[in-house]
Every structure is written in structure tokens, then in C-alpha cells.
Design a protein around this motif. Structure first.
Motif, PDB file in Angstrom:
ATOM      1  N   TYR A   1      66.901  59.810  10.705  1.00 25.00           N
ATOM      2  CA  TYR A   1      66.757  60.412   9.393  1.00 25.00           C
ATOM      3  C   TYR A   1      66.832  59.354   8.306  1.00 25.00           C
ATOM      4  CZ  TYR A   1      67.971  64.620  12.001  1.00 25.00           C
ATOM      5  OH  TYR A   1      67.998  65.634  12.909  1.00 25.00           O
TER       6      TYR A   1
ATOM      7  N   ASP B   1      62.034  59.813  11.445  1.00 24.93           N
ATOM      8  CA  ASP B   1      61.382  61.055  11.868  1.00 24.93           C
ATOM      9  C   ASP B   1      61.409  62.126  10.789  1.00 24.93           C
ATOM     10  OD1 ASP B   1      60.916  60.306  14.707  1.00 24.93           O
ATOM     11  OD2 ASP B   1      63.103  60.209  14.738  1.00 24.93           O
ATOM     12  N   ALA B   2      62.452  62.114   9.945  1.00 23.64           N
ATOM     13  CA  ALA B   2      62.621  63.186   8.963  1.00 23.64           C
ATOM     14  C   ALA B   2      63.422  62.690   7.761  1.00 23.64           C
ATOM     15  CB  ALA B   2      63.330  64.378   9.605  1.00 23.64           C
TER      16      ALA B   2
ATOM     17  N   MET C   1      66.581  61.791  16.928  1.00 22.04           N
ATOM     18  CA  MET C   1      65.988  61.827  15.600  1.00 22.04           C
ATOM     19  C   MET C   1      66.593  60.733  14.726  1.00 22.04           C
ATOM     20  SD  MET C   1      63.811  64.498  14.926  1.00 22.04           S
ATOM     21  CE  MET C   1      64.026  64.973  13.234  1.00 22.04           C
TER      22      MET C   1
ATOM     23  N   LYS D   1      55.766  67.123   3.302  1.00 17.12           N
ATOM     24  CA  LYS D   1      56.648  68.292   3.373  1.00 17.12           C
ATOM     25  C   LYS D   1      57.083  68.627   4.794  1.00 17.12           C
ATOM     26  CE  LYS D   1      52.884  71.586   3.553  1.00 17.12           C
ATOM     27  NZ  LYS D   1      52.130  72.573   2.835  1.00 17.12           N
ATOM     28  N   ASP D   2      56.252  68.368   5.783  1.00 17.79           N
ATOM     29  CA  ASP D   2      56.601  68.670   7.170  1.00 17.79           C
ATOM     30  C   ASP D   2      57.669  67.729   7.720  1.00 17.79           C
ATOM     31  OD1 ASP D   2      54.771  70.757   7.153  1.00 17.79           O
ATOM     32  OD2 ASP D   2      53.160  69.522   7.985  1.00 17.79           O
ATOM     33  N   LYS D   3      57.939  66.659   7.013  1.00 18.47           N
ATOM     34  CA  LYS D   3      58.959  65.684   7.432  1.00 18.47           C
ATOM     35  C   LYS D   3      60.303  65.928   6.739  1.00 18.47           C
ATOM     36  CE  LYS D   3      56.213  63.040   9.920  1.00 18.47           C
ATOM     37  NZ  LYS D   3      56.416  62.787  11.335  1.00 18.47           N
ATOM     38  N   VAL D   4      60.382  66.919   5.845  1.00 10.00           N
ATOM     39  CA  VAL D   4      61.622  67.208   5.118  1.00 10.00           C
ATOM     40  C   VAL D   4      62.475  68.139   5.979  1.00 10.00           C
ATOM     41  CG1 VAL D   4      62.655  68.176   3.032  1.00 10.00           C
ATOM     42  CG2 VAL D   4      60.514  66.881   2.884  1.00 10.00           C
ATOM     43  N   TYR D   5      63.583  67.610   6.501  1.00  9.53           N
ATOM     44  CA  TYR D   5      64.495  68.403   7.317  1.00  9.53           C
ATOM     45  C   TYR D   5      65.305  69.346   6.437  1.00  9.53           C
ATOM     46  CZ  TYR D   5      68.092  69.615  10.680  1.00  9.53           C
ATOM     47  OH  TYR D   5      68.952  70.319  11.491  1.00  9.53           O
TER      48      TYR D   5
END
Length: 192
Positions: free
Chosen positions: A3, A29-30, A1, A63-67
Motif C-alpha cells: 500500500y 498495489d493500492a 499487498m 479509482k480502482d487502486k483506491v483501497y
């Protein structure tokens, strides 16, 4: 990953846009957000293009990429009502790329030089990642009897200490790189 780590957006649509472009360009990725997302705070001047409603729309679209997103001292309950991801209060222990990170905004838990504000349980070689100061860091430090990594991406919208607006990348090789929005490296460290 991979970030993208950002802190202290403070409602600037202009710098939020630059950050989102960097996310794309870096093939991250995040996101890891370290707080102070929407409000500029009473001690800061208004950042460029202060448009918190637009920042809400832009960030919620990803929002789906916010770890993880930490709650900063300028974040309020109402911010949690409009953002589509939780704002985590305090200090969170998480494993990223097989390393123990203590992630926080930095206004309560930090490495202030004396050691009294370090997170409970922080051990040798652990990583303290926080924003709040608006000053980037990528250092191995000793405070009291602790030797740990201190990481800070600086501020996306209101940098201090003569630094440029910045964000950080944490890659799979555990390299933490703070960059300005022209892609210049400000600070870098390998977390061994």
C-alpha cells in the motif's frame, strides 16, 4: 499487498504527480488516502501548483487502486461529488496484512498525548494510522493504559515540523516506511 499511504494532498497537482510516480516506482498495489485531498484549508498557504481539478482527474484515473479514502477536515460534500470513490467519515477499523488498523484523518480521533481522542476499542498492539498533523510518525507509543503503533505518512504537499513532503509504504512484511519524494527514508518501523 503493498500500500502507498498518503495524506494532505490539499489540491497540489505538482505533489499529486510526485505521489503517483512514487506509486509506480514502488510497485504498490493500492492507495490508502487519509484525507484532505482537494482543498488547502483556511489555515494553510496554497500548495505548489494548486490545481484541484487536475488532482481530481489524476486520482479518478486510478479509482480502482483506491483501497480506502478517509474524509479529512478540509474535505467537503462537493468533493464527494467529483471523486469517483467514497470519502469515509470518522474512523474505520480494517484488517491489513492480518493486523487491526484504525484508520482516520486525525482531526477528531488521534493520539494527542492524553488519550481522550483514541478510537474506541483500540487495544494493545493495534495500529492507529492517521494524517492531519502533516508530521510523519512511525512509533510504538503508550497513552494512558494503551500501547499501540502510531503511524502517519506526513503530508504530500504541505509538510510541517521541518519535514519534507512525504508518503508511506506498508509492505507484506508489515514494515511501515515514510519516504520523501527523492526516496530517502524519513521514518520506519516494523509492526511486530
Amino acid at each position: 499487498m503493498k500500500y502507498l499511504i498518503a495524506s494532505d494532498i490539499h489540491g497540489s497537482e505538482y505533489w499529486c504527480g510526485k505521489m503517483l510516480k512514487a506509486f509506480e516506482d514502488e510497485h504498490a498495489d493500492a492507495f490508502v488516502f487519509l484525507g484532505d485531498i482537494l482543498y488547502h484549508g483556511p489555515r494553510n498557504d496554497l500548495p505548489e501548483e494548486y490545481l484541484p481539478k487536475k488532482v481530481i482527474t489524476d486520482i479518478n484515473a486510478l479509482k480502482d487502486k483506491v483501497y480506502v479514502c478517509m474524509r479529512g477536515n478540509c474535505d467537503a460534500e462537493v468533493d464527494e461529488m467529483v471523486l469517483d470513490f467514497p470519502l469515509v467519515p470518522g474512523c474505520k477499523r480494517i484488517i491489513l496484512n492480518d493486523r487491526l488498523f484504525y484508520i482516520t484523518h486525525g482531526h477528531k480521533v488521534n493520539a494527542n498525548g492524553e488519550g481522550e481522542h483514541l478510537p474506541a476499542g483500540l487495544g494493545d498492539g493495534d495500529i492507529l494510522l492517521h494524517g492531519h498533523t502533516h508530521i510523519p510518525s512511525a512509533d510504538k507509543v503508550s497513552v494512558g493504559n494503551k500501547c499501540f503503533y502510531l503511524l502517519n505518512p506526513g503530508s504530500t504537499s504541505i509538510p510541517k515540523g521541518g519535514y519534507k513532503n512525504s508518503y508511506a509504504i506498508l509492505d507484506d512484511e508489515l514494515k511501515f516506511t515514510v519516504k520523501d519524494f527523492e526516496g530517502n527514508i524519513i521514518k520506519e518501523i516494523k509492526l511486530k
